[in-house]
Enzyme design. Sequence first.
Site, PDB file in Angstrom:
ATOM      1  N   HIS A  73       0.830  -1.220  -0.068  1.00  0.00           N
ATOM      2  CA  HIS A  73      -0.012  -0.177   0.030  1.00  0.00           C
ATOM      3  C   HIS A  73       0.771   1.234  -0.156  1.00  0.00           C
ATOM      4  CE1 HIS A  73      -3.203  -2.681   1.418  1.00  0.00           C
ATOM      5  NE2 HIS A  73      -4.093  -1.870   0.967  1.00  0.00           N
ATOM      6  N   LYS A 122      -0.916   4.753   4.342  1.00  0.00           N
ATOM      7  CA  LYS A 122      -1.745   3.906   4.961  1.00  0.00           C
ATOM      8  C   LYS A 122      -1.535   3.937   6.432  1.00  0.00           C
ATOM      9  CE  LYS A 122      -3.871  -0.692   4.810  1.00  0.00           C
ATOM     10  NZ  LYS A 122      -5.188  -0.131   5.012  1.00  0.00           N
TER      11      LYS A 122
END
Length: 249
Positions: free
Chosen positions: A140, A144
């Site tokens: 990610h 995040k």
Amino acid sequence: MAVKLCLLGYGKMGKMIAALAPEFECTVVSIIDPNQKDCYHSITAEALQDAEVCIDFSHPSVILENMQKVLSYQKNMVVGTTGWFQYLEEIKQQVQLAGTGFLYGANFSIGMNIFKRLVAEATMAFDRFPEFDVYGWEMHHKQKADSPSGTAIELSKTILANSSTKKKALFEPAYPKIESEELHFASVRAGSFPGTHIVGFDSETETIELSHCVRSRSTFAYGALQAAKWIKDRKGFFNFEDMIADVLC
Ligand SMILES: NC(=O)c1ccc[n+]([C@@H]2O[C@H](COP(=O)([O-])OP(=O)(O)OC[C@H]3O[C@@H](n4cnc5c(N)ncnc54)[C@H](OP(=O)(O)O)[C@@H]3O)[C@@H](O)[C@H]2O)c1
């Protein structure tokens, strides 16, 4: 089948759902968000009166109260907000008492839900061939907040439930050496990568990888709107996987 919606939470997801609603023959009749202009600032009878389904993408700190208020007005509800699953049984009982329809999901991507079914199938198939070892990793963007992702945790549960070898998931670096009953599911955080989850099966002679990548958050909005149409005339407590299973059968 047109659906009249009340949106709870008008942040990134709420705005995306409002923008995509017409594509799904849905009409947003009210929006509730405490700090946004031109919105109701709390859940009231007036704010809900024209709505057939309420969709909540607000915040973990308020979701329990939001669900209880919506249930007290006996409105059907779709919940995308996470962070309340320890109260699942309690809410299920309250939904049954209210006699409404309720659908929740930690991940409203249609693709991810079908991906999970593929991972379950593949794990069962490779489980019959001990030369293959299963692993997972996810990547990610660096903004995040959590690691591993909630979806990585869900995917590892799916693998563990369908593997006779793997008994526990390891989300931290595996050292000094991974044991055969351990499933390594790694997380990478860097740059602007969109949410990507990969599950692989490896032997000495070949590697198979299943991969799912979210290219736009609108995929969650599409899923939530489909869920709203599905729950409109239903009563009972469902999750997003129940809806996918119903559509597939
Ligand atoms: N299930 C899925 O597939 C999925 C997908 C994406 C996101 N999510 C989850 O959905 C939630 C919302 O995500 P997001 O990206 O849209 O977040 P966001 O941009 O922060 O939007 C949340 C909005 O809800 C508002 N809010 C706060 N308290 C509220 C209340 N009592 N009633 C109504 N609205 C309230 C917030 O206002 P303030 O900013 O003033 O607090 C904000 O405008 C998060 O928990 C996220 O993890 C789930």
